[in-house]
Design an enzyme around this catalytic site. Structure first.
Site, short mmCIF file in Angstrom:
data_model
loop_
_atom_site.label_atom_id
_atom_site.label_comp_id
_atom_site.label_asym_id
_atom_site.label_seq_id
_atom_site.Cartn_x
_atom_site.Cartn_y
_atom_site.Cartn_z
N PHE A 21 -3.36 8.94 1.39
CA PHE A 21 -3.42 7.71 2.17
C PHE A 21 -4.18 8.02 3.45
O PHE A 21 -4.53 9.17 3.71
CB PHE A 21 -2.02 7.19 2.51
CG PHE A 21 -1.22 6.80 1.31
CD1 PHE A 21 -1.60 5.73 0.52
CD2 PHE A 21 -0.09 7.51 0.96
CE1 PHE A 21 -0.86 5.37 -0.59
CE2 PHE A 21 0.66 7.16 -0.15
CZ PHE A 21 0.27 6.08 -0.93
N ARG A 43 -0.66 1.87 18.72
CA ARG A 43 0.10 1.87 17.47
C ARG A 43 -0.58 2.79 16.46
O ARG A 43 -1.79 2.98 16.48
CB ARG A 43 0.16 0.45 16.86
CG ARG A 43 0.90 -0.57 17.71
CD ARG A 43 2.40 -0.34 17.67
NE ARG A 43 3.14 -1.37 18.36
CZ ARG A 43 3.50 -1.30 19.64
NH1 ARG A 43 3.15 -0.25 20.37
NH2 ARG A 43 4.20 -2.27 20.19
N GLU A 44 0.23 3.34 15.54
CA GLU A 44 -0.30 4.04 14.38
C GLU A 44 -0.25 3.06 13.21
O GLU A 44 0.72 2.32 13.05
CB GLU A 44 0.53 5.29 14.05
CG GLU A 44 0.28 6.45 15.00
CD GLU A 44 0.95 6.24 16.35
OE1 GLU A 44 0.31 6.53 17.37
OE2 GLU A 44 2.11 5.78 16.38
N ALA A 88 2.98 -1.18 -10.94
CA ALA A 88 2.22 -1.48 -9.72
C ALA A 88 1.05 -0.52 -9.56
O ALA A 88 1.07 0.59 -10.10
CB ALA A 88 3.13 -1.40 -8.49
N GLU A 104 -2.64 -1.46 -14.98
CA GLU A 104 -1.42 -0.73 -14.63
C GLU A 104 -0.31 -0.94 -15.66
O GLU A 104 0.47 -0.04 -15.93
CB GLU A 104 -0.95 -1.13 -13.23
CG GLU A 104 -1.86 -0.67 -12.12
CD GLU A 104 -1.92 0.86 -11.96
OE1 GLU A 104 -0.96 1.55 -12.36
OE2 GLU A 104 -2.93 1.35 -11.43
N PRO A 126 4.60 -5.13 7.38
CA PRO A 126 3.45 -5.39 8.24
C PRO A 126 3.56 -4.81 9.65
O PRO A 126 2.57 -4.80 10.38
CB PRO A 126 3.38 -6.91 8.28
CG PRO A 126 4.77 -7.36 8.05
CD PRO A 126 5.36 -6.36 7.09
N GLU A 154 -3.52 11.63 -12.42
CA GLU A 154 -2.83 11.14 -11.22
C GLU A 154 -1.43 11.74 -11.08
O GLU A 154 -0.66 11.32 -10.22
CB GLU A 154 -2.77 9.61 -11.24
CG GLU A 154 -4.14 8.96 -11.13
CD GLU A 154 -4.08 7.44 -11.06
OE1 GLU A 154 -2.98 6.88 -10.89
OE2 GLU A 154 -5.16 6.83 -11.17
N GLU A 156 1.15 11.40 -12.84
CA GLU A 156 2.20 10.40 -13.01
C GLU A 156 3.17 10.83 -14.10
O GLU A 156 2.78 11.34 -15.15
CB GLU A 156 1.58 9.04 -13.37
CG GLU A 156 0.80 8.42 -12.23
CD GLU A 156 0.18 7.10 -12.60
OE1 GLU A 156 0.08 6.23 -11.71
OE2 GLU A 156 -0.23 6.91 -13.77
#
Length: 199
Positions: A21, A43-44, A88, A104, A126, A154, A156
């Site tokens: 990320f 802010r982060e 997802a 997915e 948010p 990935e 998974e």
């Protein structure tokens, strides 16, 4: 009440991490409800982008497909980081939310979606994360879907569980479903299940 004009100003954005990320530090200010502008705020911001979730449902037999997988975010606050969730994934460049839903569902649960029903779009967290989720219900044939799925590249390791609607709701009431998206999906299904079974 008189409508208040809202505005914000992004003063500075500094990337501070980019990996699985990305994270940035931002400085901004925004208008206040009482009038005027806020002081500059630091802010982060966790960047996640657009994502899609699907609750696979088989109305012919009243069964739901849930998946279970390890979640690092739950590891530090939960004794059991293997969470019950719904299918997802993240929207890649050039994909539509519908494309992602179908992709997915195949990758994570072996599902072929027969019909896709839009439920909602929402921001899960948010206050510090730039992510917007499009949630669907996917009408599927649940026969033979239980098993282990996911992409090796990935890393998974996803267990698909086919359970009755009643069992899924019992798990929800018992607190076994702890992630927000499947909670929203199951609650929507509870409200719309009769209509889906009569389609």
């Amino acid at each position: 009440m008189k409508e208040i004009e809202k505005a914000f100003e992004l003063i500075e954005e500094e990337p501070i991490y980019s990996g699985f990320f990305s994270l940035s530090r931002i400085r901004l200010r925004h208008t206040l409800f009482r009038g005027g502008w806020s002081e500059p705020l630091d802010r982060e911001l966790f960047h996640r982008g657009r994502s899609v979730a699907v609750i696979p449902y088989d109305p012919a037999v009243d069964q739901v497909v849930l998946i279970e997988q390890f979640r690092v975010g739950a590891m530090f606050v939960n004794e059991d980081p293997w969470l019950l969730e719904v299918v997802a994934g993240v929207v890649e460049e050039g994909e539509s939310p519908e494309d992602v839903a179908h992709r997915e569902a195949r990758e994570e649960a072996g599902c072929q979606i027969r019909r896709l029903i839009h439920i909602a779009e929402f921001f899960p967290t948010p206050g510090g994360c730039a992510e917007k989720v499009t949630l669907f219900c996917g009408i599927v044939d649940s026969k033979g879907l239980e098993g282990i799925h996911g992409l090796d590249e990935e890393h998974e390791d996803i267990l698909a569980r086919v359970v009755s609607f009643d069992q899924a709701m019992e798990w929800l009431e018992q607190g076994r479903v702890q992630a927000a998206i499947p909670i929203i999906g199951l609650q929507w299904l509870a409200l719309n299940r009769d209509r889906l079974r009569n389609i």
